[in-house]
Design a protein around this motif. Structure first.
Motif, PDB file in Angstrom:
ATOM      1  N   HIS A 155       0.836  -1.208   0.000  1.00 25.55           N
ATOM      2  CA  HIS A 155       0.000   0.000   0.000  1.00 25.55           C
ATOM      3  C   HIS A 155       0.868   1.255   0.000  1.00 25.55           C
ATOM      4  O   HIS A 155       0.603   2.199  -0.753  1.00 25.55           O
ATOM      5  CB  HIS A 155      -0.922   0.003   1.229  1.00 25.55           C
ATOM      6  CG  HIS A 155      -1.751   1.240   1.358  1.00 25.55           C
ATOM      7  ND1 HIS A 155      -2.907   1.450   0.638  1.00 25.55           N
ATOM      8  CD2 HIS A 155      -1.575   2.360   2.123  1.00 25.55           C
ATOM      9  CE1 HIS A 155      -3.412   2.640   0.950  1.00 25.55           C
ATOM     10  NE2 HIS A 155      -2.626   3.197   1.856  1.00 25.55           N
ATOM     11  N   ASP A 158       2.489   1.716  -3.394  1.00 22.68           N
ATOM     12  CA  ASP A 158       1.507   2.203  -4.367  1.00 22.68           C
ATOM     13  C   ASP A 158       1.227   3.693  -4.176  1.00 22.68           C
ATOM     14  O   ASP A 158       1.151   4.457  -5.151  1.00 22.68           O
ATOM     15  CB  ASP A 158       0.202   1.410  -4.244  1.00 22.68           C
ATOM     16  CG  ASP A 158       0.336  -0.029  -4.717  1.00 22.68           C
ATOM     17  OD1 ASP A 158       1.304  -0.330  -5.445  1.00 22.68           O
ATOM     18  OD2 ASP A 158      -0.529  -0.851  -4.349  1.00 22.68           O
ATOM     19  N   ARG A 159       1.061   4.115  -2.914  1.00 25.06           N
ATOM     20  CA  ARG A 159       0.791   5.531  -2.658  1.00 25.06           C
ATOM     21  C   ARG A 159       1.998   6.387  -3.070  1.00 25.06           C
ATOM     22  O   ARG A 159       1.844   7.484  -3.595  1.00 25.06           O
ATOM     23  CB  ARG A 159       0.484   5.749  -1.169  1.00 25.06           C
ATOM     24  CG  ARG A 159      -0.742   5.060  -0.641  1.00 25.06           C
ATOM     25  CD  ARG A 159      -2.051   5.599  -1.249  1.00 25.06           C
ATOM     26  NE  ARG A 159      -2.330   5.010  -2.552  1.00 25.06           N
ATOM     27  CZ  ARG A 159      -2.780   3.763  -2.730  1.00 25.06           C
ATOM     28  NH1 ARG A 159      -3.001   2.992  -1.679  1.00 25.06           N
ATOM     29  NH2 ARG A 159      -3.009   3.312  -3.934  1.00 25.06           N
ATOM     30  N   GLN A 161       4.176   5.712  -5.445  1.00 25.73           N
ATOM     31  CA  GLN A 161       4.231   5.762  -6.909  1.00 25.73           C
ATOM     32  C   GLN A 161       3.156   6.699  -7.460  1.00 25.73           C
ATOM     33  O   GLN A 161       3.379   7.402  -8.455  1.00 25.73           O
ATOM     34  CB  GLN A 161       4.063   4.358  -7.480  1.00 25.73           C
ATOM     35  CG  GLN A 161       4.368   4.252  -8.975  1.00 25.73           C
ATOM     36  CD  GLN A 161       4.431   2.817  -9.441  1.00 25.73           C
ATOM     37  OE1 GLN A 161       4.015   1.894  -8.738  1.00 25.73           O
ATOM     38  NE2 GLN A 161       4.965   2.609 -10.632  1.00 25.73           N
ATOM     39  N   GLU A 162       1.993   6.725  -6.828  1.00 24.21           N
ATOM     40  CA  GLU A 162       0.901   7.589  -7.271  1.00 24.21           C
ATOM     41  C   GLU A 162       1.198   9.061  -7.028  1.00 24.21           C
ATOM     42  O   GLU A 162       0.819   9.921  -7.835  1.00 24.21           O
ATOM     43  CB  GLU A 162      -0.387   7.230  -6.529  1.00 24.21           C
ATOM     44  CG  GLU A 162      -1.017   5.919  -6.940  1.00 24.21           C
ATOM     45  CD  GLU A 162      -2.213   5.586  -6.064  1.00 24.21           C
ATOM     46  OE1 GLU A 162      -2.539   6.411  -5.170  1.00 24.21           O
ATOM     47  OE2 GLU A 162      -2.810   4.516  -6.261  1.00 24.21           O
ATOM     48  N   ARG A 163       1.885   9.347  -5.918  1.00 29.44           N
ATOM     49  CA  ARG A 163       1.980  10.728  -5.456  1.00 29.44           C
ATOM     50  C   ARG A 163       3.293  11.428  -5.756  1.00 29.44           C
ATOM     51  O   ARG A 163       3.403  12.636  -5.572  1.00 29.44           O
ATOM     52  CB  ARG A 163       1.710  10.761  -3.942  1.00 29.44           C
ATOM     53  CG  ARG A 163       0.268  10.361  -3.618  1.00 29.44           C
ATOM     54  CD  ARG A 163       0.047  10.060  -2.162  1.00 29.44           C
ATOM     55  NE  ARG A 163      -1.355   9.750  -1.908  1.00 29.44           N
ATOM     56  CZ  ARG A 163      -1.833   9.328  -0.744  1.00 29.44           C
ATOM     57  NH1 ARG A 163      -1.013   9.137   0.278  1.00 29.44           N
ATOM     58  NH2 ARG A 163      -3.119   9.071  -0.605  1.00 29.44           N
ATOM     59  N   THR A 165       5.810  13.439  -7.699  1.00 30.83           N
ATOM     60  CA  THR A 165       5.602  14.391  -8.801  1.00 30.83           C
ATOM     61  C   THR A 165       6.844  14.595  -9.655  1.00 30.83           C
ATOM     62  O   THR A 165       6.800  15.299 -10.654  1.00 30.83           O
ATOM     63  CB  THR A 165       5.160  15.757  -8.242  1.00 30.83           C
ATOM     64  OG1 THR A 165       6.148  16.223  -7.307  1.00 30.83           O
ATOM     65  CG2 THR A 165       3.813  15.646  -7.552  1.00 30.83           C
ATOM     66  N   ASP A 168       7.558   8.995 -12.699  1.00 29.92           N
ATOM     67  CA  ASP A 168       7.205   7.650 -12.265  1.00 29.92           C
ATOM     68  C   ASP A 168       8.462   6.785 -12.228  1.00 29.92           C
ATOM     69  O   ASP A 168       9.047   6.487 -13.275  1.00 29.92           O
ATOM     70  CB  ASP A 168       6.195   7.052 -13.240  1.00 29.92           C
ATOM     71  CG  ASP A 168       5.618   5.732 -12.757  1.00 29.92           C
ATOM     72  OD1 ASP A 168       5.889   5.360 -11.594  1.00 29.92           O
ATOM     73  OD2 ASP A 168       4.915   5.068 -13.534  1.00 29.92           O
ATOM     74  N   THR A 234       1.545   5.005   4.953  1.00 29.29           N
ATOM     75  CA  THR A 234       1.339   5.715   3.700  1.00 29.29           C
ATOM     76  C   THR A 234       2.437   6.741   3.494  1.00 29.29           C
ATOM     77  O   THR A 234       3.233   7.029   4.403  1.00 29.29           O
ATOM     78  CB  THR A 234      -0.054   6.399   3.660  1.00 29.29           C
ATOM     79  OG1 THR A 234      -0.337   6.831   2.328  1.00 29.29           O
ATOM     80  CG2 THR A 234      -0.126   7.579   4.611  1.00 29.29           C
ATOM     81  N   TYR A 236       2.995  10.654   1.507  1.00 25.86           N
ATOM     82  CA  TYR A 236       2.337  11.758   0.798  1.00 25.86           C
ATOM     83  C   TYR A 236       3.268  12.957   0.744  1.00 25.86           C
ATOM     84  O   TYR A 236       4.268  13.016   1.480  1.00 25.86           O
ATOM     85  CB  TYR A 236       1.014  12.124   1.461  1.00 25.86           C
ATOM     86  CG  TYR A 236       1.115  12.643   2.875  1.00 25.86           C
ATOM     87  CD1 TYR A 236       1.233  14.011   3.139  1.00 25.86           C
ATOM     88  CD2 TYR A 236       1.099  11.771   3.967  1.00 25.86           C
ATOM     89  CE1 TYR A 236       1.325  14.488   4.448  1.00 25.86           C
ATOM     90  CE2 TYR A 236       1.183  12.228   5.260  1.00 25.86           C
ATOM     91  CZ  TYR A 236       1.302  13.594   5.497  1.00 25.86           C
ATOM     92  OH  TYR A 236       1.400  14.053   6.786  1.00 25.86           O
TER      93      TYR A 236
END
Length: 241
Positions: A155, A158-159, A161-163, A165, A168, A234, A236
């Motif tokens: 998890h 994944d967070r 990789q998503e966040r 900026t 990737d 997580t 962020y």
């Protein structure tokens, strides 16, 4: 591509023999002894052997940070299905979690070929104690200089990789772990609004820590266990607003 071949044979409900090789000369035999019994002992033992060979024995003289550039030629079709999330063998999911986390993207083929494998007459089998608590887990433990032992979950990867900026990353697990290894990470106060939001989501038990680097916008939220280990919940990026 770096290729690891494995072939497993069930001996009892708590033991299986796993033959392995990389290339034509580097090979061996593992007698995997489980600390529990299951009819799928051969499947579970092969998954345990793969983790041991990749991350502990380091048969490629390095510790993989992703599945890119690696291929596993395995003897059980269920291993490929587990990696694709298409298997109904729920009892094996935790043993296969490394295939969708740390080794995400690894190529997997299925074969029962014994070509070039070692034989018991050539090599004495090595006993591997396949403890559930070591090999059945959905996280990877990482020893960090600032935060101590951190359990990196899928998890969190994944967070991240998503966040992120700044692009990737091709190897998200290795990229995230590289950031966690920075010796100058420090605990921070994330602010009342963030604390209130996270308390609603994860509970307000005073075990939550927030870590960051003075020159980075990334924040790592960690739940500290009574054992001292931290679970990376997580990741962020802080916003100025």
């Amino acid at each position: 591509m770096m290729t690891l071949n494995t072939l497993s044979e069930k001996r009892t409900d708590s033991e299986a023999r796993v033959f392995w090789r990389t290339g034509t000369t580097k090979k061996g035999i593992l007698d995997v002894k489980l600390d529990f019994e299951h009819e799928d002992a051969a499947l579970i033992a092969e998954l345990i052997a793969l983790q041991y060979l990749l991350f502990e024995k380091k048969v490629f003289n390095r510790e993989p940070g992703s599945g890119n550039g690696y291929k596993l030629v395995v003897s059980k079709g269920a291993i490929k299905k587990l990696a694709l999330g298409k298997s109904n063998k729920k009892h094996a999911i935790k043993f296969a979690a490394f295939l969708t986390n740390r080794m995400k993207g690894v190529a997997i083929e299925v074969s029962q070929s014994r070509d070039l494998m070692a034989t018991p007459e050539e090599q004495t089998p090595v006993v591997l104690h396949g403890k559930r608590e070591v090999y059945a887990r959905t996280f990877d433990p990482v020893e960090t200089p600032a935060m101590g032992t951190i359990l990196v979950t899928q998890h969190a990867v994944d967070r991240y990789q998503e966040r992120i900026t700044s692009g990737d990353p091709k190897k998200p697990w290795a990229s995230l772990v590289g950031r966690l290894m920075h010796p100058e990470l420090r605990k921070i106060d994330p602010g009342k609004r963030v604390l209130a939001h996270k308390a609603r989501k994860y509970g307000d038990d005073n075990k939550t820590e927030y870590w960051s680097h003075p020159t980075s916008s990334f924040v790592y939220q960690v739940l500290r266990e009574s054992s001292g280990e931290g679970i990376l919940v997580t990741v962020y990026e802080r916003r100025d607003d």
